[in-house]
Design an enzyme around this catalytic site. Structure first.
Site, PDB file in Angstrom:
ATOM      1  N   GLY A 221     -10.222   3.910 -16.476  1.00 42.31           N
ATOM      2  CA  GLY A 221      -9.610   4.584 -15.328  1.00 42.31           C
ATOM      3  C   GLY A 221      -9.241   3.611 -14.234  1.00 42.31           C
ATOM      4  O   GLY A 221      -9.591   2.443 -14.295  1.00 42.31           O
ATOM      5  N   PRO A 222      -8.502   4.107 -13.235  1.00 41.79           N
ATOM      6  CA  PRO A 222      -8.058   3.243 -12.134  1.00 41.79           C
ATOM      7  C   PRO A 222      -9.245   2.718 -11.324  1.00 41.79           C
ATOM      8  O   PRO A 222     -10.339   3.270 -11.425  1.00 41.79           O
ATOM      9  CB  PRO A 222      -7.200   4.156 -11.265  1.00 41.79           C
ATOM     10  CG  PRO A 222      -7.086   5.444 -11.959  1.00 41.79           C
ATOM     11  CD  PRO A 222      -8.085   5.503 -13.048  1.00 41.79           C
ATOM     12  N   PRO A 223      -9.039   1.674 -10.533  1.00 41.90           N
ATOM     13  CA  PRO A 223     -10.132   1.122  -9.731  1.00 41.90           C
ATOM     14  C   PRO A 223     -10.677   2.141  -8.733  1.00 41.90           C
ATOM     15  O   PRO A 223      -9.925   2.958  -8.210  1.00 41.90           O
ATOM     16  CB  PRO A 223      -9.467  -0.030  -8.970  1.00 41.90           C
ATOM     17  CG  PRO A 223      -8.201  -0.301  -9.659  1.00 41.90           C
ATOM     18  CD  PRO A 223      -7.793   0.940 -10.347  1.00 41.90           C
ATOM     19  N   GLY A 224     -11.955   2.094  -8.506  1.00 39.32           N
ATOM     20  CA  GLY A 224     -12.562   2.916  -7.461  1.00 39.32           C
ATOM     21  C   GLY A 224     -12.799   4.363  -7.813  1.00 39.32           C
ATOM     22  O   GLY A 224     -13.087   5.181  -6.963  1.00 39.32           O
ATOM     23  N   LYS A 227     -16.368   4.331 -12.189  1.00 37.79           N
ATOM     24  CA  LYS A 227     -16.794   3.919 -13.533  1.00 37.79           C
ATOM     25  C   LYS A 227     -18.152   3.232 -13.482  1.00 37.79           C
ATOM     26  O   LYS A 227     -19.062   3.577 -14.243  1.00 37.79           O
ATOM     27  CB  LYS A 227     -15.750   2.968 -14.145  1.00 37.79           C
ATOM     28  CG  LYS A 227     -14.396   3.616 -14.317  1.00 37.79           C
ATOM     29  CD  LYS A 227     -13.400   2.686 -14.973  1.00 37.79           C
ATOM     30  CE  LYS A 227     -13.018   1.513 -14.115  1.00 37.79           C
ATOM     31  NZ  LYS A 227     -12.331   1.876 -12.869  1.00 37.79           N
ATOM     32  N   HIS A 442      14.157   8.095  14.446  1.00 36.95           N
ATOM     33  CA  HIS A 442      13.954   7.858  13.017  1.00 36.95           C
ATOM     34  C   HIS A 442      12.903   8.835  12.469  1.00 36.95           C
ATOM     35  O   HIS A 442      13.150   9.530  11.473  1.00 36.95           O
ATOM     36  CB  HIS A 442      13.515   6.401  12.825  1.00 36.95           C
ATOM     37  CG  HIS A 442      13.214   6.008  11.418  1.00 36.95           C
ATOM     38  ND1 HIS A 442      13.997   5.137  10.700  1.00 36.95           N
ATOM     39  CD2 HIS A 442      12.205   6.346  10.572  1.00 36.95           C
ATOM     40  CE1 HIS A 442      13.496   4.961   9.507  1.00 36.95           C
ATOM     41  NE2 HIS A 442      12.385   5.684   9.401  1.00 36.95           N
ATOM     42  N   GLU A 443      11.775   8.915  13.145  1.00 37.09           N
ATOM     43  CA  GLU A 443      10.706   9.782  12.641  1.00 37.09           C
ATOM     44  C   GLU A 443      11.099  11.254  12.716  1.00 37.09           C
ATOM     45  O   GLU A 443      10.827  12.021  11.788  1.00 37.09           O
ATOM     46  CB  GLU A 443       9.399   9.546  13.413  1.00 37.09           C
ATOM     47  CG  GLU A 443       8.796   8.150  13.229  1.00 37.09           C
ATOM     48  CD  GLU A 443       8.638   7.749  11.772  1.00 37.09           C
ATOM     49  OE1 GLU A 443       8.460   8.634  10.903  1.00 37.09           O
ATOM     50  OE2 GLU A 443       8.717   6.535  11.487  1.00 37.09           O
ATOM     51  N   HIS A 446      13.147  12.175   9.768  1.00 30.00           N
ATOM     52  CA  HIS A 446      12.347  12.536   8.584  1.00 30.00           C
ATOM     53  C   HIS A 446      11.834  13.968   8.707  1.00 30.00           C
ATOM     54  O   HIS A 446      11.943  14.776   7.781  1.00 30.00           O
ATOM     55  CB  HIS A 446      11.114  11.628   8.475  1.00 30.00           C
ATOM     56  CG  HIS A 446      11.403  10.231   8.019  1.00 30.00           C
ATOM     57  ND1 HIS A 446      12.123   9.948   6.882  1.00 30.00           N
ATOM     58  CD2 HIS A 446      11.012   9.031   8.522  1.00 30.00           C
ATOM     59  CE1 HIS A 446      12.183   8.628   6.731  1.00 30.00           C
ATOM     60  NE2 HIS A 446      11.518   8.049   7.719  1.00 30.00           N
ATOM     61  N   ASP A 519      11.152   3.214   3.411  1.00 31.83           N
ATOM     62  CA  ASP A 519      11.776   4.466   2.967  1.00 31.83           C
ATOM     63  C   ASP A 519      12.715   4.202   1.796  1.00 31.83           C
ATOM     64  O   ASP A 519      12.733   4.938   0.809  1.00 31.83           O
ATOM     65  CB  ASP A 519      12.609   5.079   4.102  1.00 31.83           C
ATOM     66  CG  ASP A 519      11.755   5.421   5.315  1.00 31.83           C
ATOM     67  OD1 ASP A 519      10.560   5.682   5.115  1.00 31.83           O
ATOM     68  OD2 ASP A 519      12.299   5.416   6.427  1.00 31.83           O
TER      69      ASP A 519
HETATM   70  P1  ADP Z   1     -14.970   1.577 -10.289  1.00 26.15           P
HETATM   71  O1  ADP Z   1     -16.081   0.910 -11.004  1.00 26.15           O
HETATM   72  O2  ADP Z   1     -14.351   2.698 -11.050  1.00 26.15           O
HETATM   73  O3  ADP Z   1     -13.937   0.648  -9.764  1.00 26.15           O
HETATM   74  P2  ADP Z   1     -17.081   2.262  -8.526  1.00 26.15           P
HETATM   75  O4  ADP Z   1     -17.935   3.030  -9.448  1.00 26.15           O
HETATM   76  O5  ADP Z   1     -17.497   0.886  -8.223  1.00 26.15           O
HETATM   77  O6  ADP Z   1     -15.579   2.281  -9.000  1.00 26.15           O
HETATM   78  O7  ADP Z   1     -16.960   3.095  -7.177  1.00 26.15           O
HETATM   79  C1  ADP Z   1     -17.077   2.510  -5.911  1.00 26.15           C
HETATM   80  C2  ADP Z   1     -17.710   3.456  -4.928  1.00 26.15           C
HETATM   81  O8  ADP Z   1     -16.867   4.569  -4.683  1.00 26.15           O
HETATM   82  C3  ADP Z   1     -18.989   4.061  -5.450  1.00 26.15           C
HETATM   83  O9  ADP Z   1     -20.074   3.255  -5.122  1.00 26.15           O
HETATM   84  C4  ADP Z   1     -19.053   5.391  -4.734  1.00 26.15           C
HETATM   85  O10 ADP Z   1     -19.595   5.256  -3.451  1.00 26.15           O
HETATM   86  C5  ADP Z   1     -17.608   5.760  -4.580  1.00 26.15           C
HETATM   87  N1  ADP Z   1     -17.167   6.665  -5.648  1.00 26.15           N
HETATM   88  C6  ADP Z   1     -16.214   6.399  -6.553  1.00 26.15           C
HETATM   89  N2  ADP Z   1     -16.026   7.430  -7.383  1.00 26.15           N
HETATM   90  C7  ADP Z   1     -16.901   8.383  -7.001  1.00 26.15           C
HETATM   91  C8  ADP Z   1     -17.199   9.694  -7.481  1.00 26.15           C
HETATM   92  N3  ADP Z   1     -16.532  10.218  -8.516  1.00 26.15           N
HETATM   93  N4  ADP Z   1     -18.151  10.396  -6.856  1.00 26.15           N
HETATM   94  C9  ADP Z   1     -18.800   9.860  -5.809  1.00 26.15           C
HETATM   95  N5  ADP Z   1     -18.576   8.637  -5.323  1.00 26.15           N
HETATM   96  C10 ADP Z   1     -17.633   7.897  -5.889  1.00 26.15           C
HETATM   97 ZN    ZN Z   2      11.038   6.031   7.846  1.00 20.26          ZN
END
Ligand code: ADP
Ligand code: ZN
Ligand code: MG
Length: 628
Positions: A221-224, A227, A442-443, A446, A519
């Site tokens: 999955g994507p970062p953050g 996982k 401009h804003e 939009h 934009d």
């Molecule tokens: P990855 O390994 O997918 O890049 P992490 O597991 O390191 O992401 O997530 C980083 C932080 O983001 C975690 O420590 C947590 O605080 C928060 N987080 C990410 N996903 C969740 C989730 N599904 N539920 C709760 N907290 C999350």
């Molecule tokens: Zn704009």
């Protein structure tokens, strides 16, 4: 599989390192010696013995140093002629050869000069030690220390003599303290991992019936998105130790180090079974071996070692391997075949409900005011990953403290969302009055385009307070509900909305500025995707002309068509953009009174809410509101 050649190889590379190291130290020492002797003899000029005697007679000599092969004469400092040397003010230095002259001492005394002879350890061994061995050892020691600290940073260990010695910091935790309750919005992923937890709890139940459990699962999955968190939660739920290493820890400068780390990791894990072995960012080692960019011996060896370890251990002992990656497509097929990482658990970005749940998890320990509505925040954060949401909650709490509040309010959370999207407010940036005016129009351009078209999202906020991430102002739209599909009309209206910022500049000021670049980028991307990916143009019907490469990262799209087709795509994109641009200009021209009125209000207030905006718009009689 070539897995046995590691120890010898790493020994060889040790030897090579040591030799090059010694050569380096020798070169340094020589350079140092040459430099030193240049320093000491630089200023002395050779004179004849007669000239020396002449100088003595004229009482120009301050000291005479008798060395083994020469006399070094220091002249008395003469007025205006003092030479500023490294050691301070000193007279000029001369030297001359030694001649058997029994009267020399008398002459020197008679001239009033001082004579001295340096007591020297002229033993060749000692001078060799002093000029060669000592500096060599010093340099060897110092660079050894430097190298050691560099090695430490790279996760290696040991001094100059112990390259490649394997002491990887395997990150081991007896209890992770994380459970499934800490992971929100990933119900499917949790479900697939639940079985692994059960297995670690009661392996007998599975072995009794003859079932083999997957040796490993790959979290993709994507970062953050959580996982790493999920892997820890599996260990926490099963109440087993957690061994983890990041893929990049395996890849070292020296061939063979990674492989021996893999061996170590599995050895430790098997001794402590049942347990979880977690390899984060596994794509760092698991990259397909036949990639074109030249091979990497170290990585291949490490990967081979990993493959053979995974085959070699007995899963019934209760060791489960979890891997995580955001680039599954680059992984070597061998890693993914049954018996290795045969399960794939998708950990994607959370949906609306998921985001609300994640916010709830993170806001548990935060004191909240009554007006907080997490559903609203979840709506405003479409596309955010768990880590972003955790960050938003924290930013909001920090902001509440900054304002001296005891509870976090909805405004803190909304502002935190904006900080994540656009950066901090930059109140100290001074824009000229005419720039502010352009940004305001401009804003509002939009915002008006959004409000005057049917298939759009309502305006949440308009602001002309600049942000640190480059925006001079922005219009925030917020969906009323989460949408998973977009139809063609919606995309076209969205493109028109993007182009209406520049449109307003043209309609009012009859000129264009650089402020529309973002934009333009977004509008073009949407238009291109319509043609090349979504099959929304008549010309290309439903031909897939581009595909997404790194699905979980913001990778570039890959083109699957001929050069000429590619040129035709550009034409098609151009015609969409032109059409939407014309539409935006027409809308704004027809509604100039509203544009002026709202822009004036915005200039005065700097930030207006979506409600204020709609109220002003409804008051304007000339406006034909199809939507409201
Ligand atoms: P990855 O390994 O997918 O890049 P992490 O597991 O390191 O992401 O997530 C980083 C932080 O983001 C975690 O420590 C947590 O605080 C928060 N987080 C990410 N996903 C969740 C989730 N599904 N539920 C709760 N907290 C999350
Ligand atoms: Zn704009
Ligand atoms: Mg991670």
């Amino acid at each position: 599989m070539p897995t046995g050649k590691t120890p010898k190889d790493s020994g060889q590379s040790d030897m090579r390192m040591l030799i090059s190291f010694i050569i380096m130290a020798v070169i340094f020492t020589s350079v140092l010696n040459i430099f030193m002797s240049a320093m000491t003899t630089r200023q002395a000029t050779e004179i004849t013995y007669t000239e020396f005697l002449q100088m003595l007679e004229n009482k120009q000599v301050e000291t005479v140093e008798i060395q083994s092969d020469r006399l070094v004469i220091t002249q008395k400092p003469q007025e205006n002629e003092e030479e500023e040397s490294f050691y301070g003010l000193r007279g000029k230095q001369y030297y001359t050869g030694i001649i058997n002259d029994p009267e020399l001492t008398d002459r020197i005394i008679a001239s009033g000069a001082t004579q001295y002879r340096e007591v020297q350890n002229n033993s060749p061994i000692i001078s060799f030690l002093a000029t060669w061995v000592l500096p060599f050892l010093l340099i060897y020691g110092i660079s050894g220390l430097i190298l050691r600290s560099v090695m430490k940073k790279m996760g290696g260990a040991g001094g100059p003599m112990s390259f490649g010695k394997n002491t990887a910091k395997i990150y081991a935790q007896k209890e992770t303290g994380v459970t499934f309750a800490d992971v929100a919005g990933q119900e499917e992923a949790k479900e697939s991992l639940q079985e692994i937890v059960d297995f670690l709890h009661k392996p007998e139940r599975y072995t009794a019936i003859g079932a083999k459990l997957p040796k490993g699962a790959l979290l993709v999955g994507p970062p953050g998105t959580g996982k790493t968190l999920l892997a820890k939660a599996v260990a926490g739920e099963a109440n087993v130790p957690f061994y983890s290493l990041s893929g990049s820890d395996f890849v070292e400068m020296f061939v063979g180090v990674g492989a021996s780390r893999v061996r170590d990791l599995f050895k430790q894990a098997l001794e402590n079974a049942p347990c979880i072995v977690f390899i984060d960012e596994i794509d760092a080692i698991g990259k397909s071996r036949d990639n074109q960019m030249g091979s990497n011996d170290e990585r291949e060896q490490t990967l081979n070692q990993l493959l053979s370890e995974m085959d070699g251990f007995d899963a019934s002992k209760g060791v489960v391997i979890l891997g995580a990656t955001n680039r599954p497509e680059v992984l070597d097929k061998a890693l993914l075949r049954p018996g290795r990482f045969d399960r794939r658990v998708i950990v994607d970005k959370p949906d609306l409900k998921g985001r609300e749940d994640i916010l709830k998890v993170h806001i548990k320990d935060v004191k909240l005011a009554d007006n907080v509505d997490l559903h609203q925040i979840a709506l405003a954060t479409s596309g955010a990953a768990g880590a972003d949401l955790a960050n938003i909650v924290n930013e909001a709490a920090l902001r509440a403290v900054r304002f001296g509040r005891e509870k976090v309010e909805q405004a803190d959370l909304m502002e935190a969302v904006e900080i994540i999207i656009a950066g901090q407010e930059k109140k100290d940036r001074i824009m000229t009055e005419s720039e502010r005016k352009i940004v305001a129009y401009h804003e509002v351009g939009h915002a008006l385009a959004t409000a005057l078209q049917k298939n759009t999202q309502p305006v949440q906020k308009i602001t002309i307070v600049p942000r640190t991430m480059g925006a001079l102002g922005y219009t925030m739209q917020m969906p009323e509900e989460e949408k998973y599909l977009m139809n063609k009309e919606e995309i076209l209206d969205q493109i028109t909305t993007y182009l209406a910022g520049r449109g307003a500049e043209e309609v009012i000021f009859h000129t264009v500025t650089t402020g529309a670049s973002n934009d333009i980028e977004k509008a073009t991307e949407l238009a291109r995707n319509m043609v090349a990916q979504y099959g929304m143009s008549e010309r290309f019907d439903m031909v897939g002309l581009e595909s997404v490469q790194n699905k979980y990262l913001d990778g570039r799209n890959v083109r699957n068509c001929a050069e000429t087709t590619s040129a035709a795509i550009d034409e098609e994109v151009l015609s969409i953009i032109k059409q939407c641009h014309q539409k935006a200009i027409k809308l704004l021209q027809e509604n100039q009174p509203a544009l002026h009125r709202i822009a004036a209000f915005l200039l005065e207030k700097e930030t207006i809410t979506g409600e204020e905006f709609m109220k002003l718009l409804k008051e304007e009689e000339t406006v034909d509101l199809q939507k409201v």
